[in-house]
Design a protein around this motif. Structure first.
Motif, PDB file in Angstrom:
ATOM      1  N   ALA A 792       0.629  -1.202   0.044  1.00 59.56           N
ATOM      2  CA  ALA A 792       0.028   0.011  -0.192  1.00 59.56           C
ATOM      3  C   ALA A 792       0.845   1.224  -0.072  1.00 59.56           C
ATOM      4  CB  ALA A 792      -1.156  -0.044   1.339  1.00 59.56           C
ATOM      5  N   GLY A 793       1.834   1.293   0.637  1.00 58.45           N
ATOM      6  CA  GLY A 793       3.044   2.569   0.758  1.00 58.45           C
ATOM      7  C   GLY A 793       3.947   2.286  -0.577  1.00 58.45           C
ATOM      8  N   LYS A 794       3.819   1.398  -1.519  1.00 59.88           N
ATOM      9  CA  LYS A 794       4.600   1.181  -2.705  1.00 59.88           C
ATOM     10  C   LYS A 794       6.077   1.064  -2.173  1.00 59.88           C
ATOM     11  CE  LYS A 794       1.488   3.934  -5.445  1.00 59.88           C
ATOM     12  NZ  LYS A 794       1.243   5.010  -6.461  1.00 59.88           N
ATOM     13  N   ALA A 795       6.271   0.335  -0.976  1.00 61.04           N
ATOM     14  CA  ALA A 795       7.668   0.410  -0.708  1.00 61.04           C
ATOM     15  C   ALA A 795       8.476  -0.836  -1.305  1.00 61.04           C
ATOM     16  CB  ALA A 795       7.682   0.273   0.781  1.00 61.04           C
ATOM     17  N   LEU A 796       7.456  -1.822  -2.123  1.00 57.92           N
ATOM     18  CA  LEU A 796       8.139  -2.949  -2.748  1.00 57.92           C
ATOM     19  C   LEU A 796       8.380  -2.926  -3.766  1.00 57.92           C
ATOM     20  CD1 LEU A 796       5.972  -5.678  -0.953  1.00 57.92           C
ATOM     21  CD2 LEU A 796       8.323  -4.967  -0.296  1.00 57.92           C
ATOM     22  N   GLY A 797       7.946  -1.916  -4.544  1.00 55.76           N
ATOM     23  CA  GLY A 797       8.093  -1.496  -6.187  1.00 55.76           C
ATOM     24  C   GLY A 797       7.232  -2.176  -6.928  1.00 55.76           C
ATOM     25  N   GLY A 798       6.903  -1.764  -8.161  1.00 58.85           N
ATOM     26  CA  GLY A 798       6.060  -2.397  -9.175  1.00 58.85           C
ATOM     27  C   GLY A 798       6.784  -3.389  -9.974  1.00 58.85           C
ATOM     28  N   ALA A 799       5.970  -3.885 -10.823  1.00 63.57           N
ATOM     29  CA  ALA A 799       6.729  -4.836 -11.625  1.00 63.57           C
ATOM     30  C   ALA A 799       7.667  -4.218 -12.752  1.00 63.57           C
ATOM     31  CB  ALA A 799       5.315  -5.660 -12.551  1.00 63.57           C
ATOM     32  N   ASP A 800       7.341  -2.865 -13.195  1.00 64.31           N
ATOM     33  CA  ASP A 800       7.964  -2.296 -14.053  1.00 64.31           C
ATOM     34  C   ASP A 800       9.390  -1.822 -13.488  1.00 64.31           C
ATOM     35  OD1 ASP A 800       6.892  -0.449 -12.570  1.00 64.31           O
ATOM     36  OD2 ASP A 800       6.313   0.928 -14.285  1.00 64.31           O
ATOM     37  N   GLY A 801       9.440  -1.732 -12.121  1.00 68.35           N
ATOM     38  CA  GLY A 801      10.695  -1.328 -11.468  1.00 68.35           C
ATOM     39  C   GLY A 801      10.711   0.248 -11.160  1.00 68.35           C
ATOM     40  N   GLY A 802      10.866   0.707  -9.989  1.00 71.72           N
ATOM     41  CA  GLY A 802      10.858   2.026 -10.074  1.00 71.72           C
ATOM     42  C   GLY A 802      12.125   2.359  -9.060  1.00 71.72           C
ATOM     43  N   ASP A 803      12.262   3.537  -9.229  1.00 71.81           N
ATOM     44  CA  ASP A 803      13.366   4.283  -8.372  1.00 71.81           C
ATOM     45  C   ASP A 803      13.157   4.555  -7.007  1.00 71.81           C
ATOM     46  OD1 ASP A 803      14.179   6.293 -11.189  1.00 71.81           O
ATOM     47  OD2 ASP A 803      14.855   4.163 -10.653  1.00 71.81           O
ATOM     48  N   ASP A 804      14.013   4.847  -5.981  1.00 70.55           N
ATOM     49  CA  ASP A 804      13.909   5.257  -4.598  1.00 70.55           C
ATOM     50  C   ASP A 804      13.188   6.273  -4.418  1.00 70.55           C
ATOM     51  OD1 ASP A 804      14.877   2.603  -4.172  1.00 70.55           O
ATOM     52  OD2 ASP A 804      16.940   3.413  -3.738  1.00 70.55           O
ATOM     53  N   ASP A 805      13.264   7.121  -5.558  1.00 67.38           N
ATOM     54  CA  ASP A 805      12.555   8.533  -5.497  1.00 67.38           C
ATOM     55  C   ASP A 805      11.245   8.513  -5.440  1.00 67.38           C
ATOM     56  OD1 ASP A 805      15.479   9.852  -6.995  1.00 67.38           O
ATOM     57  OD2 ASP A 805      15.171   9.442  -4.976  1.00 67.38           O
ATOM     58  N   GLU A 806      10.516   7.421  -5.770  1.00 67.23           N
ATOM     59  CA  GLU A 806       9.138   7.377  -6.113  1.00 67.23           C
ATOM     60  C   GLU A 806       8.188   7.785  -4.913  1.00 67.23           C
ATOM     61  OE1 GLU A 806       7.749   3.605  -7.513  1.00 67.23           O
ATOM     62  OE2 GLU A 806       8.797   3.847  -9.486  1.00 67.23           O
ATOM     63  N   LEU A 807       8.742   7.502  -3.620  1.00 63.97           N
ATOM     64  CA  LEU A 807       8.031   7.681  -2.311  1.00 63.97           C
ATOM     65  C   LEU A 807       8.752   9.177  -1.900  1.00 63.97           C
ATOM     66  CD1 LEU A 807       7.871   4.561  -0.313  1.00 63.97           C
ATOM     67  CD2 LEU A 807       6.294   5.512  -1.622  1.00 63.97           C
ATOM     68  N   GLY A 808       7.461  10.048  -1.570  1.00 63.79           N
ATOM     69  CA  GLY A 808       7.969  11.464  -0.854  1.00 63.79           C
ATOM     70  C   GLY A 808       8.008  11.458   0.485  1.00 63.79           C
ATOM     71  N   ASP A 809       8.211  12.309   0.977  1.00 63.80           N
ATOM     72  CA  ASP A 809       8.441  12.477   2.470  1.00 63.80           C
ATOM     73  C   ASP A 809       6.926  12.068   3.156  1.00 63.80           C
ATOM     74  OD1 ASP A 809      10.977  13.184   2.242  1.00 63.80           O
ATOM     75  OD2 ASP A 809      10.669  15.215   2.519  1.00 63.80           O
ATOM     76  N   GLU A 810       5.880  12.701   2.708  1.00 65.23           N
ATOM     77  CA  GLU A 810       4.513  12.169   3.485  1.00 65.23           C
ATOM     78  C   GLU A 810       4.285  10.786   3.131  1.00 65.23           C
ATOM     79  OE1 GLU A 810       1.755  14.883   1.523  1.00 65.23           O
ATOM     80  OE2 GLU A 810       2.474  16.964   2.588  1.00 65.23           O
ATOM     81  N   ALA A 811       4.807  10.242   2.063  1.00 69.57           N
ATOM     82  CA  ALA A 811       4.536   8.989   2.017  1.00 69.57           C
ATOM     83  C   ALA A 811       5.266   7.974   2.937  1.00 69.57           C
ATOM     84  CB  ALA A 811       4.607   8.277   0.503  1.00 69.57           C
ATOM     85  N   MET A 812       6.419   8.495   3.037  1.00 65.10           N
ATOM     86  CA  MET A 812       7.130   7.643   4.058  1.00 65.10           C
ATOM     87  C   MET A 812       6.837   7.865   5.439  1.00 65.10           C
ATOM     88  SD  MET A 812       9.683   6.161   2.392  1.00 65.10           S
ATOM     89  CE  MET A 812      10.917   6.148   3.743  1.00 65.10           C
ATOM     90  N   MET A 813       6.472   9.051   5.732  1.00 70.29           N
ATOM     91  CA  MET A 813       5.815   9.194   7.120  1.00 70.29           C
ATOM     92  C   MET A 813       4.579   8.398   7.187  1.00 70.29           C
ATOM     93  SD  MET A 813       7.939  11.342   8.591  1.00 70.29           S
ATOM     94  CE  MET A 813       6.921  11.663  10.081  1.00 70.29           C
ATOM     95  N   ALA A 814       3.689   8.297   6.551  1.00 68.73           N
ATOM     96  CA  ALA A 814       2.475   7.312   6.641  1.00 68.73           C
ATOM     97  C   ALA A 814       2.995   6.043   6.602  1.00 68.73           C
ATOM     98  CB  ALA A 814       1.595   7.516   5.324  1.00 68.73           C
ATOM     99  N   LEU A 815       3.882   5.462   5.876  1.00 69.04           N
ATOM    100  CA  LEU A 815       4.521   4.370   5.608  1.00 69.04           C
ATOM    101  C   LEU A 815       4.923   3.968   7.319  1.00 69.04           C
ATOM    102  CD1 LEU A 815       4.939   1.377   4.345  1.00 69.04           C
ATOM    103  CD2 LEU A 815       7.017   2.397   3.431  1.00 69.04           C
ATOM    104  N   ASP A 816       5.686   4.788   7.699  1.00 68.88           N
ATOM    105  CA  ASP A 816       6.356   4.690   9.029  1.00 68.88           C
ATOM    106  C   ASP A 816       5.191   4.333  10.192  1.00 68.88           C
ATOM    107  OD1 ASP A 816       9.043   4.727   7.931  1.00 68.88           O
ATOM    108  OD2 ASP A 816       9.317   6.952   8.588  1.00 68.88           O
ATOM    109  N   LYS A 817       4.242   5.339  10.175  1.00 73.43           N
ATOM    110  CA  LYS A 817       3.307   5.245  11.106  1.00 73.43           C
ATOM    111  C   LYS A 817       2.426   3.658  10.912  1.00 73.43           C
ATOM    112  CE  LYS A 817       2.254  10.127  11.217  1.00 73.43           C
ATOM    113  NZ  LYS A 817       1.067  11.056  11.388  1.00 73.43           N
ATOM    114  N   SER A 818       2.441   3.417   9.788  1.00 79.76           N
ATOM    115  CA  SER A 818       1.452   1.929   9.492  1.00 79.76           C
ATOM    116  C   SER A 818       2.400   0.907  10.035  1.00 79.76           C
ATOM    117  CB  SER A 818       1.112   1.777   7.820  1.00 79.76           C
ATOM    118  OG  SER A 818       0.483   3.013   7.480  1.00 79.76           O
TER     119      SER A 818
END
Length: 1363
Positions: A792-818
């Motif tokens: 849900a936080g897109k931390a595992l990456g998609g099938a097409d392969g993404g970079d580490d810059d896909e998640l912003g600070d707010e997304a990272m904070m939400a992922l940390d809370k979850s």
């Protein structure tokens, strides 16, 4: 040539000085006789006579220097007795004096005091010896001017111990001249401080303390300098000054003028001197005499407060030096008898007693020195010594009680010295404790906090309320412990006062004071909280247990004959009747008050029947449960009703039995109800309840029913206890106490390090357990939740392969809370599982404790009612507990449960003298149970568990054998079993319930399993116990054992079968079960099996095979002994032939050294069997077996080595030429016998009472396979001998070879002359059939391996001498 003593002294320092005194004094002890010049190669006549006649006398001096005190004292006493028996002025006395004087300076430090003490006792016994001459000899022997440099230290100690010997004799103080010389010598020795330190000064003080005043006035100017600086320079000079101050104050004042030691300018120097004295006694751990003398001087001069404050508390204690602190502690203990009440109060309120309290709190490690035991000795001696002064006793115990650490007194609640308090002092102390409990006065206490407590102290947590709680808790425990040291007949009023005080403040509170109840007039300065009341209640029930068990007059009774609980119940009823003045903490409901009133009514009824033991037990139970009504009203109310019903039914059981059954058939019997009540009481963690339950159950166990017993067994059955919801709930009060005392325990640690370490250990343990839980308890659901959050936080990456810059600070904070919330939930789940696990473990521990307490009832049953048929129902439940406890972990509770169960099963059940003798119609059930137990014994994995099952089956056999049944029952059993009269046991077993036709198959199956299975849990001792207890059953099982002796089974099983037969055949009980033909047939069968086994003798290569051979030969010897004892006639030719054929193999195995220890044992057993058959063991066989690896020496050289130093004449008479000896050895062996080389030992000639008969059935030689002419004929079988005389052996009776046909009745003497061997015959052939010249009975009985030809060769040698 004599050695120079001067050279000996030089060479013996320091390593060779151990025997210097002994060796040197022996050389210089006696001067040469008058008119005779000393010779260099001859000893003086006197000394030669001394050594010749006084060997024991010389040994005394060696024993005197030994380290054992008993040996030294015994040697000294014997020396004095020896010298007293000698005439006056004997040479032994002179020798003893010189020897002891020489020993004063030996190099061994432990030997010097020994010689000094011996010399002192010698001078004390012989008062005619002048001391001046002895002192002169000491100075001459240990002359400091002439001694070598390396011997200075021994010479110094020689002079010192010499003076001490003169002083210890008690004669020095009476001889002024010798005393002055000794004082001068000690002053000279005092200059050698590097070697002797302060020992000469101490000796001088000790000597002068014993001299008369007139002599002290004469000596004082020579030993004491008139200078105060010198006096305060060292402890010895100060002690000498104090001695003079005490004994000759006028002379001292003339010498030094008026001196005030406690002046301001002298205080620092006094402190320094006392510190030096403390250092000098650091290792001895004792009080220096100078400190106590100073204390006495201060008391004498009325300067005690100044001395105590400025010298002790502000001087020595400020040094921060532990030896000085210990000196102060010892000075306090020694000063107690010398102080008045005011002075005691002074020292018990100062800095010293506070410092002592800190030491008691901080000195808790095992490696730290603890002064408390030494102080207890001081206090105990003081209390015993001032029994007539209760005020001083009270002041002392109050002073020690007032030393507190944050409100908690440092002395233990149970202090043994309190037993020495006089009754007035004890009464005053109890009053002081009561007042301090009611109105704590913290300002009057000597309170302190350790350094670590000061650092970690929290003002909110460590307030006055906490100190009051700690003080009150200690006081109530001290009051209870005081009762333990009292005697009821003397202190009944005090005991009642303490009990009423604890009971009142546990369950009641004052509403309005009244004079009828003194407890209501007691007021609190700090109100009692709930924690304090719980502590008081717990202490009250502990007091009840003490009152019930520990008084001599009658357990739990007062002088009027009533129990203490009865008086307390009366007091409680008094409190309940004054509802306007007193109210209970927990108000009674109407039902509970009615239960209380019925209890009092029932007690009055029981009081009328108090003569019966059952009524007394019920009264005790009712009183105790009635008192518990104030602690737990709801549970106790129900119990009281049931108990009263059971009491009424039990006391009136006979007249009400039919009516009760008719009125209510569904009502359970009163015994079952009472058993449930006792189980409920045992569930409480109270030792008093445990004792009461045991007592009551002992009176009702005779009325026990199967259902009541099953209630107890259900508790002991672990499966039912875990699966079913038991009505009995096990309670544990320790948790609440631990929670309430956590803060106390954490603050009691003086150093505080333990608390930090424990916290760190707990944190580390928690971290480790968390890691284990994370690793082991992560389930698939948590993994899926974690994957869903990450996706849900897109931390595992998609099938097409993404970079580490896909998640912003707010997304990272939400992922940390979850993630944080997810892991927090997982942590809570892990903690819940951990708590559940701990809860299960705690419940298991409580259940084990409960089972251990319930075993008390089982123990009472099997002890008081061993003949009750219900005891038979306990076998399998107890065995189940034993088997389960052995399988589980080795926790302490499991081990306690196992040990107690095993003790009850083994000692109280199986080994009891009494057992059930009225099984009734349970015979078939017992047979089924017996078979089941025997089968389970063979199925266990552990032999120790199998032993319990097998013993249980033996117990049932004993019960069946001891019970009798009617004729109809016996016929029914026989008809059902299909047995005939021939298989039934004869005699008293005809009328018993034991049927061998039913029992024999059970144990035959077990025996066959034991003798065939590879790993059977059954053991040989089990069947040996069965055979010894039941010989008729053993008779039925013997064929199975005989069959396995030579069967094609494992060698280990064959060895076990041989062992069973070997241990069973000699028993008298088994022999009585056989008729003579049957017994002979049995022995013949066993002998046949043994012969089959012996055909492979000596071929074993494994340990089990070797054990089989040993067991076979042991069984054969047992058979021979039985045949000889029964005087049977049996054919032993086959046995002899088999044994003779195996001799070369055995001898070869012995020479090769295979199984050296076992082969030697096998060889000995072989020759024991041959000896029964009439073949003696050749002496050369055993000798050659021992000397195989070595080259055989010639007889002459052996003779020389054995004989040692012999006179030349004797050697010439017995010596032979080596050539002749070798020629004899080279000659062939004749038929007459083996004569090995003589060893040269002379033996006493003992005449035999009976003439030796011809030896028969000679064994084949090791080199020659065929026997010589006198061999066994096939037509003349070997038979057992007829009864012989008592002094004749079986080995001396012909078994195989008959008398020679040429001279059937030839006398034995002619045969000996006829068969004498030739002189030159020698060799190693053991095949001789010739008899010995004389039978040496005494030697043969000691050594069965003596050669029969040894006596003949010695006879030939004696004849040669005569010729």
């Amino acid at each position: 040539m004599r050695r120079d003593p001067t050279w000996k002294r030089q060479s013996s320092e320091p390593t060779c000085s151990t025997s210097m005194a002994e060796t040197e004094s022996m050389d210089v002890a006696e001067p040469p006789a008058l008119g005779e010049a000393p010779k260099s190669d001859a000893r003086p006549p006197d000394r030669h006579g001394l050594l010749k006649h006084s060997r024991e006398f010389l040994d005394f001096f060696w024993d005197i220097a030994k380290p054992q005190q008993e040996t030294r004292l015994e040697a000294t006493e014997k020396l004095l007795e020896y010298l007293r028996a000698r005439p006056e002025g004997s040479s032994e006395l002179k020798y003893a004096l010189k020897r002891l004087i020489t020993g004063l300076g030996v190099g061994r430090e432990t030997a010097r005091p020994c010689y000094s003490l011996a010399l002192a006792q010698l001078l004390q016994s012989f008062e005619d010896i002048p001391l001046c001459s002895i002192l002169r000899q000491i100075q001459e022997k240990h002359d400091l001017q002439k001694v070598k440099k390396g011997m200075v230290r021994p010479a110094l100690f020689g002079n010192l111990f010499g003076v001490l010997a003169l002083f210890q004799s008690g004669r020095l103080v009476k001889d002024s001249e010798t005393l002055m010389q000794s004082v001068k010598l000690l002053q000279v020795l005092g200059q050698h401080y590097s070697h002797l330190q302060e020992q000469p000064q101490k000796a001088l003080v000790d000597i002068l303390s014993q001299v008369p005043e007139a002599m002290l006035q004469e000596v004082l100017p020579k030993v004491l300098k008139p200078d105060l600086n010198s006096v305060l320079g060292c402890p010895e000079h100060l002690e000498l000054f104090l001695l003079a101050q005490q004994k000759v104050p006028e002379k001292l004042e003339k010498l030094m003028g008026p001196v005030n030691l406690f002046a301001d300018e002298n205080i620092p120097r006094l402190v320094t001197v006392l510190k030096m004295a403390a250092t000098s006694v650091k290792k001895e751990r004792k009080l220096p005499a100078v400190a106590l003398d100073l204390l006495r001087l201060a008391l004498q001069e009325d300067s005690f407060p100044r001395f105590w404050k400025e010298v002790v508390e502000q001087g020595l204690l400020k040094k921060q030096f532990w030896p000085a602190s210990y000196l102060c502690f010892r000075l306090l203990g020694a000063a107690l008898p010398l102080l008045s009440k005011e002075q005691l109060q002074l020292v018990m309120q100062g800095d010293l007693i506070r410092h002592y309290g800190e030491h008691m709190v901080t000195a808790k490690l095992p490696s730290q020195f603890k002064f408390a035991p030494e102080m207890n000795e001081y206090v105990g001696a003081f209390l015993k010594g001032c029994q007539d002064d209760p005020d001083r006793q009270l002041a002392l115990v109050v002073g020690f009680t007032s030393v507190t650490n944050q409100g908690l007194p440092v002395v233990p609640t149970f202090w043994r010295v309190m037993q020495f308090l006089s009754p007035p002092a004890l009464k005053g102390y109890v009053a002081w404790l009561r007042d301090m409990f009611l109105q704590p006065n913290l300002d009057s206490l000597v309170d302190f906090s350790t350094n670590n407590q000061k650092k970690t102290q929290d003002t909110l947590f460590h307030g006055p309320e906490r100190a009051v709680f700690r003080l009150r808790k200690w006081i109530i425990l001290r009051l209870v412990s005081l009762v333990d040291n009292l005697h009821a007949e003397k202190e009944e009023a005090l005991i009642e006062e303490v009990a009423r005080f604890c009971f009142f403040h546990s369950f009641f509170e004052t509403k309005k004071p009244t004079s009828q109840i003194p407890e209501t007039e007691q007021h609190f300065s700090h109100p009692l909280d709930s924690r304090t009341r719980e502590v008081v209640g717990s202490a009250f029930f502990s007091l009840l247990q003490t009152l019930s068990t520990q008084f001599r007059q009658a357990p739990g009774q007062t002088q009027d004959g009533q129990p203490w609980t009865y008086h307390l119940v009366q007091f409680a009823d008094l409190l309940l009747s004054h509802s306007r003045n007193v109210v209970p903490l927990v108000a009674f409901t109407t039902q509970q008050r009615q239960a209380w009133d019925r209890t009092l009514k029932t007690l009055k009824e029981l009081e009328a029947q108090s003569s019966e033991a059952k009524a007394a037990a019920f009264q005790h139970l009712l009183l105790l449960v009635g008192i518990h009504l104030f602690k737990s009203p709801t549970e106790s109310c129900d119990l009281l009703g049931d108990i009263q019903t059971c009491i009424k039914k039990s006391l009136g059981e006979k007249p009400r039995r039919t009516r009760s059954k008719a009125t209510n058939p569904q009502e359970p019997p009163w015994v079952e109800v009472l058993v449930e009540i006792l189980l409920a009481l045992l569930a409480q963690p109270s030792n008093l309840m445990r004792q009461v339950a045991r007592s009551v159950f002992g009176h009702i166990c005779s009325h026990l029913t199967p259902r009541a017993l099953q209630l107890i067994l259900d508790v002991l059955n672990p499966e039912e206890s875990q699966e079913e919801d038991d009505s009995v709930v096990v309670t544990d009060d320790s948790e609440q106490q631990l929670l309430g005392d956590a803060e106390d325990k954490s603050s009691d640690d003086g150093e505080g390090k333990g608390t930090k370490d424990s916290e760190s250990e707990e944190e580390s343990n928690d971290e480790e357990s968390d890691e284990e839980d994370r690793d082991g308890d992560v389930d698939q659901g948590f993994r899926e939740q974690l994957m869903a959050v990450l996706q849900a936080g897109k931390a595992l990456g998609g099938a097409d392969g993404g970079d580490d810059d896909e998640l912003g600070d707010e997304a990272m904070m939400a992922l940390d809370k979850s993630l944080a919330s997810l892991f927090a939930e997982q942590k809570l789940r892990i903690q819940a599982r951990r708590d559940e696990k701990n809860k299960l473990q705690k419940e298991k521990a409580l259940r084990r404790d409960f089972q251990i307490r319930v075993l008390d009832l089982i123990e009472v049953l099997v002890t008081k009612q061993p003949e009750n048929p219900l005891v038979l129902e306990l076998l399998e439940p107890l065995l189940h507990i034993i088997r389960r406890s052995m399988r589980t972990s080795s926790a302490k509770q499991e081990q306690d449960l196992l040990h107690k169960t095993a003790r009850i099963f083994t000692h109280h059940l199986c080994r009891s003298r009494h057992y059930c003798r009225n099984v009734g119609d349970r015979v078939e059930t017992l047979y089924a149970r017996l078979e089941r137990l025997a089968q389970q014994a063979g199925r266990q994995a552990d032999s120790s568990v199998s032993l319990y099952y097998f013993n249980a089956s033996l117990y049932l056999l004993r019960v069946l054998k001891g019970n009798t049944v009617g004729k109809s029952t016996c016929k029914a059993q026989k008809k059902k079993a299909g047995t005939d009269a021939g298989t039934q046991p004869q005699g008293p077993e005809d009328a018993s319930c034991l049927d061998l036709s039913l029992v024999t198959p059970i144990y035959s199956s077990a025996l066959s399993s034991f003798l065939t299975r590879r790993s059977s849990p059954l053991t040989a001792p089990m069947f040996l116990s069965l055979f010894s207890r039941h010989p008729m059953l053993c008779k039925s099982l013997l064929p199975i054992v005989v069959e396995h002796v030579a069967s094609h089974t494992r060698p280990r099983h064959q060895a076990q079968a041989c062992l069973l037969l070997q241990k069973t055949l000699p028993t008298r009980e088994l022999r009585l079960c056989f008729k003579d033909p049957e017994w002979k047939q049995l022995l013949d069968q066993i002998l046949t099996k043994v012969i089959e086994t012996l055909r492979t003798l000596g071929e074993a290569e494994t340990k089990s095979g070797h054990q089989k051979e040993l067991s076979s030969l042991e069984l054969l010897n047992t058979l021979f002994r039985s045949i000889q004892h029964e005087k049977l006639t049996m054919d032993l030719t086959a046995v002899l032939g088999v044994l003779q054929s195996q001799q070369p193999r055995l001898q070869q195995g012995l020479q090769q050294g295979a199984h050296s220890a076992g082969s030697s044992r096998l060889y000995d057993l072989y020759w024991q069997a041959m000896k029964f058959l009439g073949v003696q063991r050749p002496k050369s066989e055993k000798k050659d077996a021992k000397e195989v690896p070595k080259a055989t020496p010639s007889p002459i050289s052996m003779k020389r080595k054995k004989k040692g130093f012999l006179p030349e004449t004797k050697k010439r008479k017995k010596r032979k030429s080596e050539g002749a000896t070798q020629e004899e050895a080279a000659k062939p062996a004749a038929a007459g016998g083996a004569q090995p080389p003589s060893t040269g030992k002379r033996k006493r000639k003992i005449k035999s009472k009976a003439p030796a008969q011809a030896q028969v059935n000679g064994m084949p030689a090791s080199k020659s396979p065929t026997p010589d002419p006198p061999a066994t004929s096939p037509s003349s079988p070997a038979t057992t001998p007829k009864p012989q005389k008592k002094n004749q052996k079986l080995s001396q009776v012909s078994r195989a070879t008959p008398v020679s046909p040429e001279s059937p009745k030839e006398p034995a003497a002619k045969k000996r002359q006829k068969n004498l061997p030739q002189k030159g015959v020698s060799g190693k052939s053991p095949q001789s059939a010739l008899p010995r010249r004389k039978a040496r009975l005494s030697l043969a009985s000691r050594s069965p391996t003596l050669l029969q030809s040894g006596a003949k060769k010695k006879g030939q040698l004696r004849k040669a001498k005569k010729l």
